[in-house]
Design a protein around this motif. Structure first.
Motif, PDB file in Angstrom:
ATOM      1  N   THR A 188      -5.861   1.697   4.101  1.00 18.67           N
ATOM      2  CA  THR A 188      -5.081   1.529   2.881  1.00 18.67           C
ATOM      3  C   THR A 188      -3.620   1.756   3.196  1.00 18.67           C
ATOM      4  N   PRO A 192      -0.243   3.271   1.532  1.00 19.17           N
ATOM      5  CA  PRO A 192       0.241   4.010   0.364  1.00 19.17           C
ATOM      6  C   PRO A 192       1.468   3.339  -0.242  1.00 19.17           C
ATOM      7  N   GLU A 200      -2.419   3.025  -3.828  1.00 23.16           N
ATOM      8  CA  GLU A 200      -2.967   2.659  -2.522  1.00 23.16           C
ATOM      9  C   GLU A 200      -3.438   1.214  -2.590  1.00 23.16           C
TER      10      GLU A 200
END
Length: 170
Positions: A31, A33, A55
């Motif tokens: 992921t 951020p 995310e």
């Protein structure tokens, strides 16, 4: 050059950031951020604002199962195979201050929706020709039969979740 605590702190912060960036590349994390910077608005409005972050998952294609040859069929069982794709649902986090009823402190309420794993399979196709294998009883010519076609259904699997929290401080 004179060393001051400020320059030493800047050097330590730069080394820590470089080590953190080298230790966890974005492709290995899964992921990315996404912080929402609200510090300037807090400073200009002279009040505490909610902190917001998100995310965004990185999709990763998988290896499709190849065609499966079945005895008695001219075409493979999975003519167009299903392609797996893994990734995730986007996540978000929100922490907002709420005034404390009994004093001057601020309490907070927080909502967290973590990124959830998502596994999918694209639809596939399985077809068979309207002919059979060569028949030795008919001088090697194939027999006719009804054509067959089937759609392999897509699949979607995930387990989303959320957290709601309240507490002192921000």
């Amino acid at each position: 050059m004179k060393s001051t605590p400020r320059t030493l702190a800047a050097v330590v912060a730069g080394v820590a950031a470089a080590m953190g960036a080298a230790a966890a590349p974005a492709a290995a994390v899964g992921t990315v951020p996404v912080p929402v910077p609200l510090e300037a608005a807090e400073k200009n409005l002279d009040m505490e604002l909610p902190s917001l972050s998100g995310e965004i998952p990185l999709p990763r294609p998988g290896k499709p199962d190849g065609p499966q040859f079945v005895e008695g069929r001219l075409l493979p069982a999975r003519t167009i195979p299903q392609v797996p794709l893994t990734g995730g649902l986007p996540g978000a986090g929100l922490r907002a201050p709420v005034p404390h009823v009994l004093g001057d402190d601020f309490d907070h309420i927080g909502v967290g929706v973590p990124a959830a794993d998502l596994r999918t399979l694209a639809p596939g196709l399985s077809v068979d020709a309207p002919l059979t294998r060569p028949n030795p009883d008919h001088m090697g010519l194939p027999d006719t039969k009804l054509p067959q076609a089937g759609i392999l259904a897509p699949a979607l699997q995930t387990v989303p979740g959320a957290d709601l929290a309240m507490g002192p401080g921000l």
